[in-house]
Design a protein around this motif. Structure first.
Motif, short mmCIF file in Angstrom:
data_model
loop_
_atom_site.label_atom_id
_atom_site.label_comp_id
_atom_site.label_asym_id
_atom_site.label_seq_id
_atom_site.Cartn_x
_atom_site.Cartn_y
_atom_site.Cartn_z
N ILE A 147 0.92 -1.30 0.08
CA ILE A 147 0.00 -0.08 0.08
C ILE A 147 0.87 1.19 -0.13
N GLU A 148 0.77 2.05 -1.01
CA GLU A 148 1.55 3.26 -1.11
C GLU A 148 1.05 4.48 -0.13
N ASP A 149 -0.10 4.81 0.06
CA ASP A 149 -0.80 5.66 0.56
C ASP A 149 -0.61 5.49 2.04
N GLU A 150 0.21 6.45 2.67
CA GLU A 150 0.48 6.72 3.96
C GLU A 150 -0.58 6.73 4.78
N ASN A 151 -1.50 7.49 4.27
CA ASN A 151 -2.66 7.72 5.24
C ASN A 151 -3.56 6.42 5.36
N ILE A 152 -3.58 5.77 4.33
CA ILE A 152 -4.26 4.36 4.45
C ILE A 152 -3.33 3.54 5.63
N ILE A 153 -2.06 3.37 5.43
CA ILE A 153 -1.61 2.61 6.38
C ILE A 153 -1.58 2.93 7.87
N GLN A 154 -1.55 4.23 8.03
CA GLN A 154 -1.86 4.78 9.32
C GLN A 154 -3.27 4.33 9.79
N ALA A 155 -4.40 4.49 9.10
CA ALA A 155 -5.54 4.03 9.52
C ALA A 155 -5.61 2.51 9.84
N ILE A 156 -4.72 1.69 9.09
CA ILE A 156 -4.68 0.30 9.26
C ILE A 156 -4.08 0.09 10.57
N LEU A 157 -2.86 0.80 10.91
CA LEU A 157 -2.29 0.60 12.19
C LEU A 157 -2.99 1.35 13.40
N ALA A 158 -3.95 2.19 13.13
CA ALA A 158 -4.48 2.61 14.27
C ALA A 158 -5.69 1.61 14.58
N ILE A 159 -6.06 0.50 13.83
CA ILE A 159 -6.85 -0.56 14.01
C ILE A 159 -6.00 -1.74 14.91
N GLN A 160 -4.94 -1.93 14.16
CA GLN A 160 -3.98 -2.98 14.71
C GLN A 160 -2.48 -2.69 14.35
N LYS A 161 -1.73 -2.53 15.37
CA LYS A 161 -0.18 -2.29 14.96
C LYS A 161 0.43 -3.46 14.66
N ILE A 162 0.05 -4.80 15.23
CA ILE A 162 0.76 -6.26 15.10
C ILE A 162 0.16 -6.70 14.06
N GLU A 163 0.88 -7.25 13.11
CA GLU A 163 0.39 -8.20 11.92
C GLU A 163 -0.15 -9.35 12.50
N GLN A 164 -1.35 -9.81 12.07
CA GLN A 164 -1.74 -11.28 12.51
C GLN A 164 -0.91 -12.37 11.69
N SER A 165 -0.77 -13.37 12.50
CA SER A 165 0.16 -14.54 12.24
C SER A 165 -0.54 -14.95 10.91
N LYS A 166 0.45 -15.71 10.05
CA LYS A 166 -0.16 -16.25 8.66
C LYS A 166 -1.05 -17.35 8.91
N ARG A 167 -1.79 -17.47 8.11
CA ARG A 167 -3.25 -18.67 8.09
C ARG A 167 -3.61 -18.51 6.77
N ALA A 168 -4.27 -19.80 6.44
CA ALA A 168 -4.91 -19.93 5.08
C ALA A 168 -6.32 -19.14 5.10
N ILE A 169 -6.32 -18.28 4.07
CA ILE A 169 -7.45 -17.09 3.67
C ILE A 169 -8.42 -17.85 2.81
N GLY A 170 -9.48 -17.72 3.17
CA GLY A 170 -10.53 -18.53 2.22
C GLY A 170 -10.99 -17.33 1.12
N LEU A 171 -11.18 -17.49 -0.09
CA LEU A 171 -11.67 -16.49 -1.01
C LEU A 171 -13.00 -17.13 -1.59
N SER A 172 -14.02 -16.29 -1.46
CA SER A 172 -15.40 -16.52 -2.08
C SER A 172 -15.91 -15.31 -2.85
N VAL A 173 -17.08 -15.50 -3.66
CA VAL A 173 -17.83 -14.65 -4.37
C VAL A 173 -19.21 -15.04 -3.87
N LYS A 174 -19.99 -13.62 -3.78
CA LYS A 174 -21.36 -13.73 -3.56
C LYS A 174 -21.87 -12.93 -4.77
#
Length: 333
Positions: A147-174
């Motif tokens: 993500i290039e936009d620093e404002n978006i990065i800061q908004a993400i970090l405001a929710i959670q500063k530490i990245e979650q551990s790696k896991r399998a992520i499901g991908l779906s379409v509705k």
């Protein structure tokens, strides 16, 4: 690496995404008192987040009690889908759902939501962009590289500063049966060949929005096609109880059902309980308190629609609904 979708007991009966409704407080209450098998966020419009990152990142807030929790993304720009799919991975969501069925005009106008049903090339590009985001996150690509936009990065970090551990992520379409007319065979065949695990089919075309007959026979046709490709397949539309959901799953050979409007003010739909008036009102108040805690006084009027859904089925409910829907603060409630 298989995601959580492969571990769920069938039939899978989950909470459908509903715009302006399945926000964090609503989902928390549904998880605590109903325990649906899977929960979706309201859609997060990837086109709008860059313009109001601090505000729209609120839609990425969730609680551990809601797992498995899926972030639903809508829009029409593959590059933005990549960024916010990566965001969802970073924040620890269990799955990402691409909205290809939304009837909201602001989404349709740009070519997203149900408009994607008539644009297979763009639909494919979006799926591949989200798949790449998941793959990059699992490979260790950093937030700043994605993500290039620093404002978006800061908004993400405001929710959670530490990245979650790696896991399998499901991908779906509705999605829906079609945009202007039914296109179940062609559309579901196309989606089934993309690198997704799950397809949810709402049994109406775009023009019907949320009204009119739900065509479960078409949902059954979609299930038959998707299962040939090994996809998990869910039906959606007009389901009023878990009993009805199970009957529909057996009849039309779906792996599960997502329940939407029937769960409004009624998280107990997922466990079959019939709560007393006192319990309904206690949960309603808990919901309001949590809403006030998360979103504050300025946003409280958005809570009022829920009061009408809780205030049903008991003496005096109509009058209570009329009064509560004028409330402007938690103290008034």
């Amino acid at each position: 690496m298989s995601s959580f979708w492969q571990t769920l007991s069938k039939p899978i009966i989950g909470l459908a995404p509903m715009d302006g409704i399945t926000d964090e407080p609503m989902r928390f209450v549904q998880a605590k008192y109903g325990r649906p098998a899977v929960i979706f966020t309201e859609f997060i419009n990837v086109e709008h987040v860059p313009h109001k990152p601090e505000k729209l990142m609120e839609r990425f807030i969730y609680s551990e009690i809601e797992r498995p929790i899926i972030a639903q993304l809508s829009g029409h720009t593959p590059e933005l889908f990549y960024q916010f799919a990566f965001t969802a991975c970073y924040l620890g969501f269990d799955g990402i759902d691409i909205n290809m069925g939304c009837p909201v005009k602001s989404v349709i106008f740009g070519g997203g939501g149900a408009a994607l049903i008539n644009n297979q090339q763009l639909a494919k590009e979006i799926v591949l962009a989200v798949r790449k985001a998941i793959d990059d996150w699992q490979k260790g690509v950093s937030l700043k590289e994605s993500i290039e936009d620093e404002n978006i990065i800061q908004a993400i970090l405001a929710i959670q500063k530490i990245e979650q551990s790696k896991r399998a992520i499901g991908l779906s379409v509705k999605t829906r049966l079609g945009k202007d007319s039914q296109a179940t065979k062609v559309w579901i065949s196309f989606l089934s060949q993309l690198p997704i695990e799950v397809i949810t089919l709402h049994g109406r075309i775009l023009g019907q929005e949320q009204e009119g007959k739900v065509k479960w026979e078409e949902i059954g046709k979609g299930a038959k096609i998707a299962k040939k490709y090994g996809k998990v397949f869910l039906g959606n539309g007009g389901v009023r109880s878990t009993k009805e959901a199970k009957i529909l799953c057996r009849r039309f050979d779906t792996d599960g059902v997502l329940i939407g409007r029937a769960a409004l003010g009624n998280p107990w739909i997922f466990n079959g309980r019939n709560p007393s008036k006192e319990e309904k009102l206690a949960v309603m108040l808990e919901h309001a308190e949590y809403f006030d805690q998360i979103f504050g006084k300025k946003a409280f009027v958005a809570m009022r629609k829920h009061f009408g859904w809780y205030a049903q089925g008991f003496k005096g409910a109509k009058r209570m609904k009329q009064i509560l829907q004028k409330a402007k603060t938690l103290n008034q409630v």
